[in-house]
Design a protein around this motif. Structure first.
Motif, PDB file in Angstrom:
ATOM      1  N   GLU A  66       0.832  -1.211   0.000  1.00  0.00           N
ATOM      2  CA  GLU A  66       0.000   0.000   0.000  1.00  0.00           C
ATOM      3  C   GLU A  66       0.863   1.255   0.000  1.00  0.00           C
ATOM      4  O   GLU A  66       0.559   2.244  -0.674  1.00  0.00           O
ATOM      5  N   GLU A  67       1.985   1.205   0.744  1.00  0.00           N
ATOM      6  CA  GLU A  67       2.884   2.374   0.760  1.00  0.00           C
ATOM      7  C   GLU A  67       3.489   2.624  -0.613  1.00  0.00           C
ATOM      8  O   GLU A  67       3.572   3.762  -1.072  1.00  0.00           O
TER       9      GLU A  67
ATOM     10  N   ASN B 172       2.139   1.755  -3.450  1.00  0.00           N
ATOM     11  CA  ASN B 172       1.070   2.288  -4.306  1.00  0.00           C
ATOM     12  C   ASN B 172       0.844   3.766  -4.050  1.00  0.00           C
ATOM     13  O   ASN B 172       0.631   4.562  -4.972  1.00  0.00           O
ATOM     14  N   SER B 173       0.915   4.163  -2.762  1.00  0.00           N
ATOM     15  CA  SER B 173       0.755   5.601  -2.463  1.00  0.00           C
ATOM     16  C   SER B 173       1.902   6.412  -3.038  1.00  0.00           C
ATOM     17  O   SER B 173       1.701   7.520  -3.543  1.00  0.00           O
TER      18      SER B 173
ATOM     19  N   ASP C 125       1.228   6.784  -6.663  1.00  0.00           N
ATOM     20  CA  ASP C 125       0.203   7.819  -6.888  1.00  0.00           C
ATOM     21  C   ASP C 125       0.780   9.219  -6.696  1.00  0.00           C
ATOM     22  O   ASP C 125       0.488  10.142  -7.459  1.00  0.00           O
ATOM     23  N   GLU C 126       1.613   9.346  -5.652  1.00  0.00           N
ATOM     24  CA  GLU C 126       2.222  10.666  -5.413  1.00  0.00           C
ATOM     25  C   GLU C 126       3.122  11.068  -6.565  1.00  0.00           C
ATOM     26  O   GLU C 126       3.128  12.226  -6.990  1.00  0.00           O
TER      27      GLU C 126
END
Length: 765
Positions: free
Chosen positions: A125-126, A128-129, A132-133
């Protein structure tokens, strides 16, 4: 009761049997007088043989009727049995304790694995974030870049308007220069007239007898002089108006051209023009002063002459009064000229003030220009930083995209569109292929137009018809480098007949710039081999080349050509895959190579042996699948590492339709075999895309040979070649759809073949 010393046998007792089993010492004797339960049996261990021996013991006495001895032996035997049972009970307790410990360890390991799984999910998840960032940062950078691009365009437009304004200022300055030249010419004419006045005064001195005529002529000359002076004054007033207009125009130009170097130069030119004008005014003032002095001297001379005339001729008082009035008029004229001189001095002072103002404005213009120059340099720096950030973001995007593809195990796909040639339908102006220009699809998207309907596709990289062989190789160079690092690499070209597959892989013979992927890959590998030699790496390389013609393997490097061409003596080549995923073809010629020149010679030799034919779609059509294999073995004794890499470069035969190719006879059989093998390749791709349990690799020699590349742990790249001809739009659409399916296939993650170097003796070329 005790055995005698003669040769008779003594029967073996149970105690003696256990003493033999336990190493020659009786356990009872070793443990001392203990209880029947065997309290000291904790130090004893029973093996399977001991237990069997204990169970198989038969109690025998020398005397059958000696019950005491028999009971003692029975008691000893029961004691040993109890000790064995006690030992088994203790062992069972230890095993139960060990089982509980293992169960607890298993539960803790299971908890740790669950915790690791949760950590992995959180890490995913990190990541993926972060992705996205990065995407948001990339979009923000893109927006900033567009804004700065619009600001840059606005600055260019303002520069163009200022340039036009400068051109108009230059034209107005030229007209002002012409006016100044005209004023100078008129001033010179006035100077000439003043000189004529001097001549007239001389004539008055020469003609003393004709004073009346002289007076009348003097009157006329004085009138002319006054007219000339009035004209000069009007011209000076007009010049002052022009100067004031020029000042207003200069101020307007100062407002308009605050950020250009040209405005500063024009201000300096205007300063020089004003300085020259002031010099001209000073010259005029000096001339007027000299004229006044001459007229004063002339009045004095006339007064003296009048007195002499009165004394000599005794003219009438009327004439004397006339002369007196004439002298008074001349004095008035001199006074007027004095006033004119004062006015000219005032005008000179005003012009000097204007010159000072012009100097101040020029300095302000210069400082404004420097400030604008700094602003422009800052904007240029910001623009360059934004461009560098965009380039870094694009490089990071490509790197992350490649990393994601490697983690997913997808087959990478490049698309290359060849240029139009004379044989294509050039008269049809309708373009069937276009390339999107959006940020997301630039360099990766392609659109095909069929019957008015657009079909968009996205690949890892798309090359336009203008792309060179060098640009294509740059994109795959890192993939080729992986072969030296110990990976299995496969690059194959796919497309219809005449779409440029062989040109992409082999290039144009004899042309340095048009070398294909195979020669360039070999040059890079041998250059990298030379560089890695300084780091302690030693490489051995082996080359093999084959073709699959009509579902038959042909060795293109075989010295016995008849064995691969004659039907009666056809060599049977078997394809085998080992457990490590390596492919071997039995009886195939393998040649050790030490330089790229040797490989080039082998390529030319194989090219002459390859099956090529003429069809209606291509004069030099490849009628077989060409497979080039380079096996690389590297050893670094310092690092104690050993790697094994494989580079497969494959030029597939082109798919074609019988209605277009016009193949008959042998060409018809070749076309059917090619289409069959490509159809089998399509079946394999479909099965891989659907993740079916059974993948039909064995349906053709081609798919069975490519099994490690399509379904193994190889780094695989497909280059789909497309023709832009309108007549080939159907085949191009089929090729692009097939390439999209290939790009969606997931294979195993590439694995490096590396191990510790153990063999101390190896010979290298």
């Amino acid at each position: 009761m005790v055995g005698t010393a003669n040769g008779s046998r003594t029967p073996v007792t149970p105690r003696q049997a256990f003493s033999v089993v336990n190493g020659g010492q009786d356990p009872g004797m070793r443990s001392g007088p203990g209880s029947i339960a065997g309290s000291d049996c904790g130090g004893m261990e029973f093996t399977r043989e001991d237990v069997e021996a204990l169970l198989n013991v038969k109690i025998r006495t020398k005397d059958k009727f000696n019950l005491k001895e028999k009971s003692e032996m029975m008691m000893d035997y029961i004691k040993r049995l109890r000790m064995c049972v006690k030992w088994f009970q203790d062992l069972e307790g230890e095993l139960s304790i060990e089982h509980e410990k293992l169960k607890k360890l298993f539960e803790s390991a299971e908890k740790k694995s669950n915790e690791m799984e949760r950590l992995m999910i959180a890490k995913e998840e990190e990541l993926n974030s972060i992705i996205d960032e990065l995407r948001t940062n990339y979009s923000v950078l893109q927006e900033k870049f567009t804004e700065e691009e619009t600001e840059k365009l606005a600055a260019i437009e303002s520069l163009m308007t200022e340039k036009n304004a400068r051109m108009t200022a230059e034209r107005s300055q030229a007209s002002l220069t012409e006016d100044l030249d005209k004023a100078l010419r008129e001033s010179s004419s006035s100077n000439q007239k003043i000189l004529s006045l001097n001549d007239m005064y001389k004539r008055l001195q020469e003609y003393n007898t004709s004073l009346q005529q002289y007076n009348s002529k003097l009157q006329t000359e004085l009138n002319q002089t006054s007219d000339t002076l009035n004209k000069v004054e009007r011209e000076k007033a007009a010049l002052m108006e022009n100067l004031s207009n020029l000042r207003g125009y200069h101020e307007s130009q100062q407002d308009q051209l605050t950020s250009t170097k040209v405005s500063l130069e024009e201000s300096l030119k205007l300063k020089d023009a004003l300085a020259s004008e002031v010099g001209c005014l000073r010259g005029d003032l000096h001339l007027v002063r000299e004229d006044r002095d001459r007229q004063l001297s002339l009045v004095q001379d006339l007064t003296a002459e009048v007195e002499q005339y009165k004394e000599c001729t005794g003219k009438s008082a009327a004439e004397l009064s006339n002369l007196t009035s004439r002298s008074i008029e001349l004095e008035a004229t001199c006074a007027l000229q004095t006033d004119t001189i004062k006015k000219l001095q005032e005008q000179l002072a005003v012009a000097e003030k204007q010159l000072e103002i012009s100097d101040v404005s020029s300095t302000e213009t210069k400082t404004g220009y420097e400030e604008q120059k700094k602003v422009n340099s800052e904007l240029q720096l910001r623009l360059s930083e934004a461009e560098s950030k965009v380039i870094e973001g694009e490089a990071l995007r490509k790197k992350m995209h490649n990393t994601i593809l490697e983690l997913k195990g997808n087959i990478r796909v490049f698309c290359r569109v060849r240029p139009l040639i004379l044989d294509d339908d050039v008269e049809n102006e309708t373009k069937t292929i276009s390339f999107p220009t959006t940020t997301e699809a630039m360099g990766r998207g392609i659109e095909l137009l069929q019957h008015g309907q657009s079909h968009p596709f996205m690949f890892d990289k798309v090359f336009t018809p203008q792309s060179s062989q060098e640009e294509v190789f740059v994109e795959i160079s890192q993939l080729v480098q992986s072969a030296l690092d110990g990976y299995k690499v496969c690059i194959f070209a796919y497309g219809q007949t005449g779409s440029g597959k062989t040109h992409t892989m082999m290039g144009t013979p004899g042309s340095y710039d048009d070398k294909g992927l195979i020669p360039r890959s070999l040059e890079q590998i041998f250059e990298a081999r030379q560089k890695l030699k300084d780091q302690g790496w030693k490489y051995e390389m082996q080359v093999s080349m084959l073709e699959i013609y009509n579902e038959t393997i042909r060795d293109l490097l075989s010295s016995n050509k008849s064995s691969s061409t004659d039907g009666g003596n056809k060599q049977q080549y078997a394809i085998k895959h080992d457990p490590n995923g390596n492919t071997h073809v039995s009886d195939l010629t393998i040649v050790d190579v030490r330089s790229s020149k040797e490989v080039s010679y082998l390529l030319n030799r194989a090219g002459q042996s390859r099956s090529v034919g003429k069809t209606q779609m291509n004069e030099q059509s490849s009628r077989s699948h060409f497979v080039f294999t380079l096996r690389i073995s590297g050893v670094n004794e310092t690092l104690e590492q050993q790697v094994h890499g494989v580079l497969n470069l494959i030029d597939l035969a082109g798919s074609e339709r019988l209605s277009k190719s016009g193949s008959t006879g042998d060409r018809l059989k070749e076309t059917q075999a090619i289409n069959k093998s490509l159809s089998s390749l399509s079946d394999v791709i479909f099965a891989l895309a659907k993740k079916e349990e059974h993948v039909p690799f064995r349906n053709s020699k081609l798919t069975y040979l490519l099994q490690p590349c399509l379904g193994g742990d190889s780094k695989t790249l497909m280059v789909v070649n497309v023709s832009p001809a309108p007549s080939s739009v159907n085949e191009s659409l089929c090729s692009l759809r097939f390439a999209a399916r290939v790009n969606a296939c997931e294979i195993s993650i590439p694995r490096r073949q590396s191990m510790r170097y153990l063999e101390p003796r190896l010979s290298y070329g």
